[in-house]
Design an enzyme around this catalytic site. Sequence first.
Site, PDB file in Angstrom:
ATOM      1  N   ASN A 113      -5.323  43.950  49.261  1.00 33.37           N
ATOM      2  CA  ASN A 113      -6.251  42.910  49.725  1.00 33.37           C
ATOM      3  C   ASN A 113      -7.249  42.461  48.659  1.00 33.37           C
ATOM      4  O   ASN A 113      -8.448  42.335  48.912  1.00 33.37           O
ATOM      5  CB  ASN A 113      -6.992  43.366  50.980  1.00 33.37           C
ATOM      6  CG  ASN A 113      -6.101  43.398  52.204  1.00 33.37           C
ATOM      7  OD1 ASN A 113      -5.740  44.478  52.678  1.00 33.37           O
ATOM      8  ND2 ASN A 113      -5.702  42.234  52.706  1.00 33.37           N
ATOM      9  N   HIS A 138       2.890  35.157  55.416  1.00 33.25           N
ATOM     10  CA  HIS A 138       1.806  35.975  55.946  1.00 33.25           C
ATOM     11  C   HIS A 138       1.528  35.661  57.407  1.00 33.25           C
ATOM     12  O   HIS A 138       1.371  34.505  57.788  1.00 33.25           O
ATOM     13  CB  HIS A 138       0.535  35.705  55.116  1.00 33.25           C
ATOM     14  CG  HIS A 138      -0.704  36.279  55.699  1.00 33.25           C
ATOM     15  ND1 HIS A 138      -1.692  35.510  56.296  1.00 33.25           N
ATOM     16  CD2 HIS A 138      -1.130  37.562  55.810  1.00 33.25           C
ATOM     17  CE1 HIS A 138      -2.668  36.293  56.714  1.00 33.25           C
ATOM     18  NE2 HIS A 138      -2.360  37.539  56.443  1.00 33.25           N
ATOM     19  N   LYS A 194       4.310  48.329  56.037  1.00 34.28           N
ATOM     20  CA  LYS A 194       3.303  48.078  55.004  1.00 34.28           C
ATOM     21  C   LYS A 194       2.012  48.776  55.389  1.00 34.28           C
ATOM     22  O   LYS A 194       1.589  48.700  56.551  1.00 34.28           O
ATOM     23  CB  LYS A 194       3.051  46.575  54.849  1.00 34.28           C
ATOM     24  CG  LYS A 194       2.102  46.229  53.704  1.00 34.28           C
ATOM     25  CD  LYS A 194       2.002  44.723  53.518  1.00 34.28           C
ATOM     26  CE  LYS A 194       1.098  44.070  54.524  1.00 34.28           C
ATOM     27  NZ  LYS A 194       0.978  42.607  54.327  1.00 34.28           N
ATOM     28  N   ASP A 252      -0.639  47.082  50.334  1.00 31.12           N
ATOM     29  CA  ASP A 252      -1.456  45.870  50.253  1.00 31.12           C
ATOM     30  C   ASP A 252      -2.886  46.254  49.896  1.00 31.12           C
ATOM     31  O   ASP A 252      -3.555  46.959  50.660  1.00 31.12           O
ATOM     32  CB  ASP A 252      -1.417  45.154  51.605  1.00 31.12           C
ATOM     33  CG  ASP A 252      -2.184  43.843  51.623  1.00 31.12           C
ATOM     34  OD1 ASP A 252      -2.779  43.486  50.594  1.00 31.12           O
ATOM     35  OD2 ASP A 252      -2.173  43.175  52.677  1.00 31.12           O
ATOM     36  N   ALA A 266      -9.423  46.929  52.703  1.00 30.11           N
ATOM     37  CA  ALA A 266     -10.229  47.235  51.524  1.00 30.11           C
ATOM     38  C   ALA A 266     -11.452  46.340  51.397  1.00 30.11           C
ATOM     39  O   ALA A 266     -12.478  46.764  50.858  1.00 30.11           O
ATOM     40  CB  ALA A 266      -9.363  47.139  50.266  1.00 30.11           C
ATOM     41  N   LYS A 270      -2.172  49.641  54.115  1.00 27.39           N
ATOM     42  CA  LYS A 270      -3.278  49.144  53.317  1.00 27.39           C
ATOM     43  C   LYS A 270      -3.743  50.199  52.309  1.00 27.39           C
ATOM     44  O   LYS A 270      -3.768  51.404  52.607  1.00 27.39           O
ATOM     45  CB  LYS A 270      -4.450  48.756  54.216  1.00 27.39           C
ATOM     46  CG  LYS A 270      -4.120  47.665  55.232  1.00 27.39           C
ATOM     47  CD  LYS A 270      -3.897  46.331  54.564  1.00 27.39           C
ATOM     48  CE  LYS A 270      -3.738  45.218  55.598  1.00 27.39           C
ATOM     49  NZ  LYS A 270      -3.665  43.886  54.979  1.00 27.39           N
ATOM     50  N   LYS A 320      -9.818  34.104  60.674  1.00 31.85           N
ATOM     51  CA  LYS A 320     -10.359  35.446  60.892  1.00 31.85           C
ATOM     52  C   LYS A 320     -11.811  35.449  60.429  1.00 31.85           C
ATOM     53  O   LYS A 320     -12.117  34.967  59.347  1.00 31.85           O
ATOM     54  CB  LYS A 320      -9.541  36.478  60.127  1.00 31.85           C
ATOM     55  CG  LYS A 320      -8.085  36.546  60.577  1.00 31.85           C
ATOM     56  CD  LYS A 320      -7.280  37.501  59.710  1.00 31.85           C
ATOM     57  CE  LYS A 320      -5.820  37.522  60.143  1.00 31.85           C
ATOM     58  NZ  LYS A 320      -4.998  38.376  59.257  1.00 31.85           N
ATOM     59  N   ARG A 321     -12.685  36.003  61.254  1.00 34.51           N
ATOM     60  CA  ARG A 321     -14.127  36.001  61.016  1.00 34.51           C
ATOM     61  C   ARG A 321     -14.644  34.557  61.103  1.00 34.51           C
ATOM     62  O   ARG A 321     -14.427  33.888  62.087  1.00 34.51           O
ATOM     63  CB  ARG A 321     -14.459  36.701  59.702  1.00 34.51           C
ATOM     64  CG  ARG A 321     -13.981  38.176  59.693  1.00 34.51           C
ATOM     65  CD  ARG A 321     -14.249  38.856  58.374  1.00 34.51           C
ATOM     66  NE  ARG A 321     -13.868  40.264  58.432  1.00 34.51           N
ATOM     67  CZ  ARG A 321     -12.638  40.713  58.158  1.00 34.51           C
ATOM     68  NH1 ARG A 321     -11.671  39.882  57.801  1.00 34.51           N
ATOM     69  NH2 ARG A 321     -12.365  42.013  58.251  1.00 34.51           N
TER      70      ARG A 321
END
Length: 392
Positions: free
Chosen positions: A222, A322, A189, A220, A41, A191, A76-77
């Site tokens: 986000n 997570h 799960k 999720d 998202a 998104k 991440k990123r």
Amino acid sequence: MTSPAPAHPAAASSPAASGDRIAWVGLRLVYLPLRTPISDAKVLTGRQKPLTEVAFLFADVVTTDGHHGLGFSYSKRAGGRGLFAHAAEVAPELVGEDPNDIARLWQKLVWAGASVGRSGLATQAIAALDIALWDLKAKRAGLPLAKLLGAHRDSVPCYNTSGGFLSSPLEEVLDNARALVAGGIGGIKIKVGQPDTAADLKRVTAVRETLGDRFPLMIDANQQWDRRTAQRFGRAMEPLNLVWIEEPLDAYDVEGHARLAATLDTPIATGEMLTSPAEHWRLIEADAVDFIQPDAPRVGGITQFLRITTLADHRGLSMAPHFAMEIHLHLSAAYPGETWVEHFDWLEPLFNERLELRDGRMVVPDRPGLGVTLSEQAEAWTVARTETGARP
């Protein structure tokens, strides 16, 4: 109970009984490319670009007696090179120290870089070193990490996330769900958090119909809903018997999460973006979460993670850490309450070993420590390395 606070380093440093000492610390930065770009998202709302790679900071710690520990953190990123740079600055603080004194060494490392804070990137860099010390300690004991910590179970219910990203069209998500169930996964799960909540409702309903009424299903968002949207969508989800709704609101909106937890029958899960025990305690203290989701690399390693689980267990919370299943399988097995572990196959190319799924559960390996070693592919993806001390 008050928010936990780190001790001042003045309390540290009595001589340790062990003759073994940390002789050498090696660090490497590895970029893991993803097979296809991933969107959730946050991408659809324009806050982030699709995820194409994950940066990993690996730490190797070797002692004078020849014991070795491996730990890792990730980003991440943005942030991978920042993790590597900070870890390289503080790692020399470990050389000559007793590797048994993990809690004291965590304090030494965090105070060495305290000018940039005691959470966030600074502690995520420390996490790789802390996890390596726990891996080393369990290996020296000849035990899997879960057993060293005191396991409550030898396997943990396991759910998959990677088949349900918003970058995948609905039919692909449904095909993934069928394949995952056939492969023995314990839960799925997907998104949500699209600008059109009707599209989310259609997506979740279709997956529920495919899986049947009783198969464990999570969603999720986000962090992409406001309070009103989260409340309305949460009510619409009640008939679908979800295990939880994850990150319906901004990670730091404690009051909003508390309202949802009090008004919805569906449990609320959050915590993965937080970077300290104090931040998790605010959620716990406010009764704002049902499934707490700490991430050991993000909170500063296993030492800090265990502080969070003590607080969570005090309130009788369920837990679903997570990402990073190679670490969190052990920590989930050692948690007294209900727990899940998140299955991501993204990291598999980095390691020589594979974790076993059996009857919807992930099995704690019988190998000492974390039970993983770096692959040749991890070596090939290494873009930077540094070391301190001298190999014995």
